[in-house]
Write an enzyme that holds these catalytic residues in place. Structure first.
Site, PDB file in Angstrom:
ATOM      1  N   SER A 188     -54.846 -30.545  55.607  1.00 47.87           N
ATOM      2  CA  SER A 188     -54.837 -31.989  55.339  1.00 47.87           C
ATOM      3  C   SER A 188     -54.886 -32.839  56.596  1.00 47.87           C
ATOM      4  O   SER A 188     -55.287 -33.993  56.536  1.00 47.87           O
ATOM      5  CB  SER A 188     -53.607 -32.353  54.516  1.00 47.87           C
ATOM      6  OG  SER A 188     -52.435 -31.955  55.192  1.00 47.87           O
ATOM      7  N   HIS A 216     -56.232 -30.726  48.695  1.00 47.46           N
ATOM      8  CA  HIS A 216     -57.301 -31.591  49.214  1.00 47.46           C
ATOM      9  C   HIS A 216     -58.687 -31.041  48.894  1.00 47.46           C
ATOM     10  O   HIS A 216     -59.683 -31.525  49.434  1.00 47.46           O
ATOM     11  CB  HIS A 216     -57.152 -31.779  50.727  1.00 47.46           C
ATOM     12  CG  HIS A 216     -55.988 -32.643  51.082  1.00 47.46           C
ATOM     13  ND1 HIS A 216     -56.059 -34.012  51.157  1.00 47.46           N
ATOM     14  CD2 HIS A 216     -54.698 -32.324  51.352  1.00 47.46           C
ATOM     15  CE1 HIS A 216     -54.876 -34.510  51.479  1.00 47.46           C
ATOM     16  NE2 HIS A 216     -54.023 -33.498  51.598  1.00 47.46           N
ATOM     17  N   LYS A 247     -53.823 -36.818  44.327  1.00 47.02           N
ATOM     18  CA  LYS A 247     -54.848 -37.180  45.305  1.00 47.02           C
ATOM     19  C   LYS A 247     -56.140 -37.553  44.557  1.00 47.02           C
ATOM     20  O   LYS A 247     -56.238 -38.643  44.036  1.00 47.02           O
ATOM     21  CB  LYS A 247     -55.017 -36.055  46.323  1.00 47.02           C
ATOM     22  CG  LYS A 247     -53.698 -35.769  47.036  1.00 47.02           C
ATOM     23  CD  LYS A 247     -53.832 -34.800  48.148  1.00 47.02           C
ATOM     24  CE  LYS A 247     -52.478 -34.266  48.603  1.00 47.02           C
ATOM     25  NZ  LYS A 247     -51.552 -35.270  49.118  1.00 47.02           N
TER      26      LYS A 247
HETATM   27  N1  PMP Z   1     -50.100 -29.409  49.493  1.00 47.92           N
HETATM   28  C1  PMP Z   1     -50.848 -30.045  50.394  1.00 47.92           C
HETATM   29  C2  PMP Z   1     -51.828 -29.268  51.218  1.00 47.92           C
HETATM   30  C3  PMP Z   1     -50.733 -31.433  50.550  1.00 47.92           C
HETATM   31  O1  PMP Z   1     -51.469 -32.080  51.454  1.00 47.92           O
HETATM   32  C4  PMP Z   1     -49.807 -32.137  49.741  1.00 47.92           C
HETATM   33  C5  PMP Z   1     -49.638 -33.639  49.849  1.00 47.92           C
HETATM   34  N2  PMP Z   1     -49.380 -34.122  51.111  1.00 47.92           N
HETATM   35  C6  PMP Z   1     -49.041 -31.413  48.839  1.00 47.92           C
HETATM   36  C7  PMP Z   1     -49.222 -30.070  48.724  1.00 47.92           C
HETATM   37  C8  PMP Z   1     -48.037 -32.097  47.973  1.00 47.92           C
HETATM   38  O2  PMP Z   1     -48.648 -32.757  46.928  1.00 47.92           O
HETATM   39  P1  PMP Z   1     -47.837 -33.810  46.066  1.00 47.92           P
HETATM   40  O3  PMP Z   1     -48.011 -35.137  46.713  1.00 47.92           O
HETATM   41  O4  PMP Z   1     -48.443 -33.720  44.719  1.00 47.92           O
HETATM   42  O5  PMP Z   1     -46.414 -33.360  46.076  1.00 47.92           O
END
Ligand code: PMP
Length: 399
Positions: A188, A216, A247
């Site tokens: 990310s 992502h 997302k």
């Molecule tokens: N996994 C990854 C790779 C992420 O980038 C994120 C969000 N930053 C999450 C999990 C967590 O997702 P959520 O916002 O649904 O908790």
């Protein structure tokens, strides 16, 4: 308790906060006065949104909003119990089925967030007789999921397949019940894609279980946004895909999709499923509308990629370092955290919202502005963004 004593007891917390501020690592959290769109109202100012994970512009899409309203008329707001007691509504089961179909897997199970999906699946699946092999730059929620286990850990260098092989050989030399290989799909902070085809091949060679966090990747990679497994055509070979609904889907929630036995096990032993309530009625209904939209057309996903290519080419032409991205995530590498914070502040003053990201989210010395491109941006918006980056970049001596 006297005020003085309270000050002593919590003095270390105040010291830590002061340190963050001194080092330029204190997160300046802005709050939005408008819906998630290409443009936002923040602190009374209209600014171009370069920060949200709203890849497809679904966070305020009329179809999602209408579906959420309708569902609230029919089902109210809250689930009012954990899933295993009385909190499973038809909406939750419908969404699980639709997500499984969309991803082309045997089954799916919903969680409150992508974060809690990772906290659920890793410790439910592996324990002290097992090993976990994990990419060094995996997301915090994977790291925390691993910390909740007593499994042995083998960390391989970021996307380094030679090192993954070495770690798998080491692990295979011990008498583990199971070996779990886990990776982010799209990283990310850098926007690079894990070589999931090679990871899967190696995992298969060592009889390991494979898990990818596609937070992502879905809505971005693969046919019509079906994610990284579709992108590499690995259907049926990856055991666990973790997804987020916060997302590209534009709402909130998370899920685990993949092998049917693993999903069934999570309904029995996934702790965030057993001990915490599910997504609310409007969240769940809006996600159903998001799946409809994604299945109907690839237009939004195609628009996202057109925008990403346009903006990234423009930034490189201006002389910015956009790192090693292969996706719409566009890191603008600036180095030290105070420069990134200053850059972000100047962008904001000029009408562009681009948050600075520093340690501990990224390593020290690799601070950046991370631009998140969306299908909701128009070409004029991207041009305005490029011009503003150019002005601020020259002013601060970055280009
Ligand atoms: N996994 C990854 C790779 C992420 O980038 C994120 C969000 N930053 C999450 C999990 C967590 O997702 P959520 O916002 O649904 O908790």
């Amino acid at each position: 308790m006297s005020k003085t004593r309270d000050n002593d007891r919590l003095g270390f917390v105040r010291e830590q906060l002061a340190e963050l501020k001194d080092e330029g690592l204190y997160a300046n959290i802005r709050s939005l006065g408008s819906a998630q769109e290409a443009w936002l109202e923040i602190e009374g100012r209209r600014v171009l949104n370069f920060c949200s994970n709203n890849y497809l512009g679904l966070a305020n899409h009329p179809r999602l909003v209408a579906r959420a309203k309708q569902a609230m008329d029919d089902f109210g707001v809250g689930p009012a119990a954990v899933r295993t007691i009385a909190g499973t509504m038809d909406l939750h089961r419908d969404l699980e089925e639709r997500l499984a179909q969309f991803k082309g897997v045997e089954a799916a199970i919903l969680f409150q967030s992508g974060f809690s999906a990772n906290l659920a699946v890793i410790p439910a699946l592996v324990g002290k007789q097992d090993a976990i092999v994990s990419d060094a730059l995996n997301h915090a929620s994977i790291i925390d999921g691993i910390r909740l286990t007593k499994s042995d850990r083998y960390i391989y260098e970021h996307t380094d397949m030679d090192d993954l092989r070495v770690k798998l050989e080491e692990a295979a030399g011990n008498d583990y019940r199971a070996i779990l290989v886990v990776t982010d799909g799209v990283f990310s902070m850098d926007g690079d894609i894990a070589p999931l085809d090679e990871i899967t091949e190696l995992a298969e060679a060592f009889g390991a279980i494979t898990m990818v966090d596609d937070a992502h990747g879905e809505g971005v990679l693969g046919h019509g946004g079906r994610g990284i497994v579709d992108h590499f055509d690995l259907h049926g070979r990856v055991d666990i895909e973790v997804g987020t609904l916060s997302k590209a889907f534009g709402v909130v929630g998370g899920y685990v999709a993949g092998n049917g036995a693993i999903v069934e096990w999570l309904r029995q032993r996934g702790r965030p499923f057993l001990f915490s309530s599910a997504t609310t009625v409007p969240d769940t209904a809006a996600c159903l509308a998001a799946v409809d939209l994604l299945e109907e057309s690839t237009e939004l996903v195609d628009g996202l990629w057109d925008n990403a290519r346009y903006f990234q080419a423009g930034m490189r032409d201006l002389g910015f370092d956009t790192g090693k991205t292969q996706t719409p995530i566009t890191p603008v590498m600036l180095g030290e955290a105070p420069l990134a914070q200053k850059f972000s502040q100047r962008l904001f003053e000029e009408g562009v919202f681009g948050t600075a990201i520093g340690y501990p989210t990224v390593p020290l010395g690799l601070a950046r502005i991370r631009v998140m491109i969306s299908a909701a941006h128009e070409e004029d918006d991207l041009d305005f963004g490029l011009e503003t980056f150019e002005d601020v970049g020259r002013e601060l001596g970055v280009i």
